[in-house]
Scaffold this motif. Sequence first.
Motif, PDB file in Angstrom:
ATOM      1  N   ILE A  63       0.856  -1.188   0.000  1.00 17.85           N
ATOM      2  CA  ILE A  63       0.000   0.000   0.000  1.00 17.85           C
ATOM      3  C   ILE A  63       0.889   1.234   0.000  1.00 17.85           C
ATOM      4  O   ILE A  63       1.904   1.276   0.701  1.00 17.85           O
ATOM      5  CB  ILE A  63      -0.932   0.022   1.235  1.00 17.85           C
ATOM      6  N   LYS A  64       0.515   2.247  -0.807  1.00 16.38           N
ATOM      7  CA  LYS A  64       1.252   3.503  -0.815  1.00 16.38           C
ATOM      8  C   LYS A  64       0.287   4.678  -0.909  1.00 16.38           C
ATOM      9  O   LYS A  64      -0.619   4.690  -1.748  1.00 16.38           O
ATOM     10  CB  LYS A  64       2.243   3.562  -1.987  1.00 16.38           C
ATOM     11  N   ASP A  65       0.506   5.676  -0.040  1.00 14.43           N
ATOM     12  CA  ASP A  65      -0.235   6.932  -0.098  1.00 14.43           C
ATOM     13  C   ASP A  65       0.425   7.804  -1.169  1.00 14.43           C
ATOM     14  O   ASP A  65       1.595   8.178  -1.051  1.00 14.43           O
ATOM     15  CB  ASP A  65      -0.181   7.622   1.263  1.00 14.43           C
ATOM     16  N   LEU A  66      -0.311   8.101  -2.236  1.00 20.66           N
ATOM     17  CA  LEU A  66       0.253   8.859  -3.351  1.00 20.66           C
ATOM     18  C   LEU A  66       0.322  10.356  -3.078  1.00 20.66           C
ATOM     19  O   LEU A  66       0.911  11.105  -3.858  1.00 20.66           O
ATOM     20  CB  LEU A  66      -0.546   8.601  -4.621  1.00 20.66           C
ATOM     21  N   GLY A  67      -0.272  10.817  -1.967  1.00 21.41           N
ATOM     22  CA  GLY A  67      -0.119  12.207  -1.552  1.00 21.41           C
ATOM     23  C   GLY A  67      -0.982  13.210  -2.274  1.00 21.41           C
ATOM     24  O   GLY A  67      -0.836  14.411  -2.074  1.00 21.41           O
ATOM     25  N   ASN A  68      -1.888  12.775  -3.125  1.00 18.92           N
ATOM     26  CA  ASN A  68      -2.766  13.714  -3.846  1.00 18.92           C
ATOM     27  C   ASN A  68      -4.231  13.332  -3.671  1.00 18.92           C
ATOM     28  O   ASN A  68      -5.041  13.513  -4.572  1.00 18.92           O
ATOM     29  CB  ASN A  68      -2.401  13.723  -5.332  1.00 18.92           C
ATOM     30  N   GLY A  69      -4.512  12.792  -2.487  1.00 20.24           N
ATOM     31  CA  GLY A  69      -5.870  12.335  -2.233  1.00 20.24           C
ATOM     32  C   GLY A  69      -6.142  10.949  -2.761  1.00 20.24           C
ATOM     33  O   GLY A  69      -7.289  10.503  -2.767  1.00 20.24           O
ATOM     34  N   GLN A  70      -5.063  10.233  -3.196  1.00 20.85           N
ATOM     35  CA  GLN A  70      -5.214   8.888  -3.730  1.00 20.85           C
ATOM     36  C   GLN A  70      -4.362   7.896  -2.946  1.00 20.85           C
ATOM     37  O   GLN A  70      -3.317   8.237  -2.401  1.00 20.85           O
ATOM     38  CB  GLN A  70      -4.805   8.833  -5.207  1.00 20.85           C
ATOM     39  N   ILE A  71      -4.813   6.649  -2.928  1.00 24.11           N
ATOM     40  CA  ILE A  71      -4.097   5.548  -2.292  1.00 24.11           C
ATOM     41  C   ILE A  71      -3.923   4.446  -3.328  1.00 24.11           C
ATOM     42  O   ILE A  71      -4.886   4.082  -4.029  1.00 24.11           O
ATOM     43  CB  ILE A  71      -4.869   4.989  -1.084  1.00 24.11           C
ATOM     44  N   ALA A  72      -2.717   3.909  -3.457  1.00 25.98           N
ATOM     45  CA  ALA A  72      -2.450   2.793  -4.367  1.00 25.98           C
ATOM     46  C   ALA A  72      -2.313   1.509  -3.556  1.00 25.98           C
ATOM     47  O   ALA A  72      -1.589   1.471  -2.559  1.00 25.98           O
ATOM     48  CB  ALA A  72      -1.176   3.047  -5.170  1.00 25.98           C
ATOM     49  N   LEU A  96       6.216  -0.681  -4.110  1.00 30.35           N
ATOM     50  CA  LEU A  96       5.596   0.486  -4.740  1.00 30.35           C
ATOM     51  C   LEU A  96       6.397   1.756  -4.498  1.00 30.35           C
ATOM     52  O   LEU A  96       5.887   2.865  -4.684  1.00 30.35           O
ATOM     53  CB  LEU A  96       4.164   0.671  -4.210  1.00 30.35           C
ATOM     54  N   THR A  97       7.664   1.623  -4.085  1.00 30.31           N
ATOM     55  CA  THR A  97       8.451   2.804  -3.726  1.00 30.31           C
ATOM     56  C   THR A  97       8.617   3.763  -4.892  1.00 30.31           C
ATOM     57  O   THR A  97       8.681   4.980  -4.709  1.00 30.31           O
ATOM     58  CB  THR A  97       9.830   2.388  -3.197  1.00 30.31           C
ATOM     59  N   GLY A  98       8.701   3.242  -6.115  1.00 26.89           N
ATOM     60  CA  GLY A  98       8.901   4.114  -7.266  1.00 26.89           C
ATOM     61  C   GLY A  98       7.623   4.635  -7.888  1.00 26.89           C
ATOM     62  O   GLY A  98       7.666   5.391  -8.869  1.00 26.89           O
ATOM     63  N   LEU A  99       6.477   4.267  -7.340  1.00 30.83           N
ATOM     64  CA  LEU A  99       5.206   4.671  -7.920  1.00 30.83           C
ATOM     65  C   LEU A  99       4.875   6.116  -7.544  1.00 30.83           C
ATOM     66  O   LEU A  99       4.980   6.510  -6.390  1.00 30.83           O
ATOM     67  CB  LEU A  99       4.090   3.742  -7.429  1.00 30.83           C
ATOM     68  N   THR A 100       4.468   6.904  -8.530  1.00 32.66           N
ATOM     69  CA  THR A 100       4.065   8.295  -8.302  1.00 32.66           C
ATOM     70  C   THR A 100       2.630   8.492  -8.759  1.00 32.66           C
ATOM     71  O   THR A 100       2.075   7.679  -9.508  1.00 32.66           O
ATOM     72  CB  THR A 100       4.973   9.264  -9.066  1.00 32.66           C
ATOM     73  N   ALA A 101       2.032   9.600  -8.321  1.00 33.56           N
ATOM     74  CA  ALA A 101       0.657   9.901  -8.719  1.00 33.56           C
ATOM     75  C   ALA A 101       0.548  10.083 -10.228  1.00 33.56           C
ATOM     76  O   ALA A 101      -0.485   9.781 -10.827  1.00 33.56           O
ATOM     77  CB  ALA A 101       0.176  11.152  -7.998  1.00 33.56           C
ATOM     78  N   GLU A 102       1.623  10.564 -10.869  1.00 34.94           N
ATOM     79  CA  GLU A 102       1.603  10.788 -12.316  1.00 34.94           C
ATOM     80  C   GLU A 102       1.622   9.484 -13.095  1.00 34.94           C
ATOM     81  O   GLU A 102       1.293   9.463 -14.281  1.00 34.94           O
ATOM     82  CB  GLU A 102       2.797  11.645 -12.724  1.00 34.94           C
TER      83      GLU A 102
END
Length: 668
Positions: free
Chosen positions: A231-240, A280-286
């Motif tokens: 699980i990763k918090d993407l920091g833009n109101g989204q969670i992956a 998921l460390t490399g995953l970004t909101a973009e």
Amino acid sequence: MIDAATGAVICELIGHTDYIRHGIELRDGRLLTWSNDQTMRVWRLADGVCELTFAGHEDYVSYACEFDGERIISSSGDKTIRVWSLKNGAQLHCITHADSRDPLEICLALQGRLAASSGGAVYLYDIDDGRLIATIDTEEFYCDVLLFDDEHFLCVTNDFAGIYAYSDGSEISHVPLKGYLSGVAALSDGLLLTWHWDLHGAKRLFFELWAPLHGKCLGSHECRGEKVAAIKDLGNGQIAVSCNDYRLLIFRKEPFHLSSVAKLHAERDGSFCIYDPTDLTGLTAEAVAPSGPDANQGELEGRFGLRSRLLNFSDANSTPLKGQSWEYYGSEAVFSDGRVALAADDGWFQLWDFPLKASESLSPAAMKVTHPEYFDIVRRTARHKGNRVSIVDWFAALHGISEAAVSESIAALDGEGRNEAVTCRPTESGEILIWRPATSEIWLLSPNIAERSFVKALLNGVDGKLFLVNGAPVIAPDGLVYLWNGNGFEQLIAGGAPIRIPPAVREHIQSVRWCSNDRIVIRHGGGVNIRNAKSGELMKYLDGGHGDGNWGFVELRDGKLVTWTRTSLRSWSAESYEPLVELRDPVDWGPGREFVCALKSGGLAFAVGPYSGDSRVMIWDGAHEIVVYNGHRGEIGRLIELSDGAFLTYEDSSDGDLIYWRNPAAFN
């Protein structure tokens, strides 16, 4: 120490006298290691000099961490936690707790506080003086301790997640969980995501978003899927949220809902495109593009990466059969008309026409009368897999020789007590080809040999070079047998005639395989050698990246080569052997009873197998598309491709399910 870019050795760190358990880099660039020799050491990486040794533990050092740049905290099998000076290696405190039933485990060290756990209890200490501040007894066998924010920490069991103050250990709130196979993730804005995986029901995931400091649930969502991997918090109101089915779920926090299912993002190590659901460390909101309807209503995609499809019974027009089971090696038979005979535990038989979803039950006596070919198919199947009992039975019946005499002849070659067991294959001329991989010796078992010994030595050692093909003969697509003679491959002749292996046996030698375009692929170390079948020339070595843990390889219908190990699969292109994809599996494959096979309909089917705790069946194209069949609850005992392109899977248990998967995924 090795330079990762060049592979050059920088220095050697010599000093520990027992197994080194782990190491971390300190803030000043030095290295801290700890060992079973009851010590920790600090090393200067430029030249490998040991600058400090921390000695005092009376058992192995299990964990260590740096605190505030001036102190080291360590835990040990001696049930103590010790605080050390990073300046001179002196011990500052020794923390012990007489009530702890297990060794104390360091969980968190922050703001002058240390949280340690033992079993289901958590102890909060003052790092400066070693004083016990609070004891939190969860009344569970085990609990996880996680950081929530700068002032609070979490104690997580199967049934609840409690939030406690870091200053004095007081309980702030209590979030309920749904039992076994539950988990939590602390998010960046004071929220908490909880999840539960219902394995024994319908393989469904349950998510809840909490504002735990206020004891308020903000929303929930339910969907089908495999267990959560990361699980990763993407920091833009989204969670992956990534799952073991290789899907990437994207949630919106406000209001809480599943907004899309994205492709799993790719990482690159300079050669392979790596898909790893646990990282998921490399995953970004973009990198994700949420769009489309809810995941329960359709297939959704992100911008790039691994496309995963999750198929249930209805999606694949499949037929589940409850309680159909048999021995691990199976006694199924596929008849020429497409029907499949299954042997049940009670000795009766089920004769299935899967496309029509029709079956009939037959007693053993009726089966012998109406379908005598079943028993011949089963014997041939076992013989083709190298089952020695079946081979002896076939050979003895074919030539009118006693089974005992044949067994004795093979046993004489078996090298009992020397770990040099032989491998057998039948030939088209009614003989048995036998080889001992450990010593590169090959024999032919024939009834035409003088004195009825039944054994004829064909080859011994091949100039000591048979090890280049793992001590095994190479079987060509036409069934002819070749051996390595030190310079190339030479056809095996017996009595002036070539030896030929029946069609059904030719693909059952896993360590060496004659592939398309006259390539001979040989498992070697952590990868495979590719040799030219005509000249014997080494064309390429493909490094599986698995050390010595390469467990096998297959060639796909489109020519791709795939190797696998306990935790990952790697693929290469057909013509250029360029690295393609490394598929890292989130499940440990256990003791090596996995099922991996190239499908005639295209792609690769694999299941982790018994003793893994995993029930997935996956079809992968060797590149950027995977299909996960979500039907089984128990570990997979067998996977069989049928002539119509469909396949059967069944569980490794007496009351498990068998599933006929109709129209499996076809990859373009």
